[in-house]
Design a protein around this motif. Sequence first.
Motif, PDB file in Angstrom:
ATOM      1  N   ARG A  62       0.855  -1.192   0.000  1.00 50.49           N
ATOM      2  CA  ARG A  62       0.000   0.000   0.000  1.00 50.49           C
ATOM      3  C   ARG A  62       0.890   1.242   0.000  1.00 50.49           C
ATOM      4  O   ARG A  62       0.604   2.208   0.689  1.00 50.49           O
ATOM      5  N   SER A  63       1.977   1.169  -0.775  1.00 49.07           N
ATOM      6  CA  SER A  63       3.025   2.184  -0.659  1.00 49.07           C
ATOM      7  C   SER A  63       3.240   3.001  -1.925  1.00 49.07           C
ATOM      8  O   SER A  63       4.289   3.636  -2.081  1.00 49.07           O
ATOM      9  N   GLU A  98      -2.762   6.214  -1.675  1.00 50.11           N
ATOM     10  CA  GLU A  98      -3.934   5.596  -1.044  1.00 50.11           C
ATOM     11  C   GLU A  98      -4.663   6.556  -0.121  1.00 50.11           C
ATOM     12  O   GLU A  98      -5.897   6.588  -0.098  1.00 50.11           O
TER      13      GLU A  98
END
Length: 362
Positions: free
Chosen positions: A280-281, A299
């Motif tokens: 999620r980077s 995100e």
Amino acid sequence: MRAVVKRVTLSPQRRTLVISDIHGNLPFLKGLLAQVGFCREDVLILLGDMLERSEGSLATLRYVMELTKTHTVYPLMGNCDQLTPGFVDGFVSDSFYQRFFRVWGGECTLVQMARLAGVQVDSPAGYPLARQVIGRAFAPELEFLRALPQIYLDENYLFVHGGVPREDRLEELEAHGCMKNDDFLGQGLSFRRWVVVGHWPVTLYRGDIPSASPILLPDRHIASIDGGCTLKADGQLNALILPREPGGEFSYAAYDGFPVMTALDPQEASPDPVNIRWGRSALEVLEEGPEFCRCRHLETGRELDILTEYLRRDERGVHCEDSTDYRLPVAAGDSLSVVRQTSRGALCKKGGVTGWYFGRLN
């Protein structure tokens, strides 16, 4: 392949330690065992992923093998531990190993074995010979790995690398699903026994604060203990210490190898931090810098400064190592593990939690 389940009986007269996801980091394993005073009266359960992602993998395997001869050690198979016998026995595809060898190189146990045996694993054309030579040269190590179960079962505990969907009919479970079970805590399961797992670094479970300390869920009887050793720049190796009697208190020790310094100034915690985690980077770089880059986390939309050395660029775009803007709560006199020192402040750990400290250190 079905899961192999072995029964054990843990005695309240003996201390039981549980360690997971060493990933070939032998100095951390030795450091942690020394820190907790591990001795022959203790029981040690290794939850798997002893190997891979480190050039110390083969040495770690051999150390564990010797430890089982002198101490009470119950090692489990993790998804990374199956890769070496999987190659030699041919039950994992050649296409997987092509990428595996290319990406991780000398951090692969098999590459370390191939180099010592004088064979090449540069292309699938060399795999048949490599299988034969490695199979002969490392027969004891391979037999040790092949014999590892996926589950240890006690009256009060179930030990597994990744996770299980239930407590009954365990021998019917598919082995790979027990070893690789991502986001186990997010599946909403509860158990009668305590189910102790590794595999998924615990810092992945929180979106605000990066903490590598074990997660204990008493209402669900789950303990997740992977501290991100080797895989995370600020990772640690955890040892969960089981209570002597059912219903007692758990405790734990951790080893991270970072220098420890004393904070001279107090600092309050930041109120709304973000923890940018693996998977999620994705980032947009807004401003480049030699030490820090100003980035937008795609995100969450949050903007923060990220260490330039933590950025990764590839065909997918820009990503980063686990990063945070969290300011640690610190009192003067606190001991902090220093992960990185920068011109702006220090990235530190306190009680397993990673964050920034902008005061003076001694």
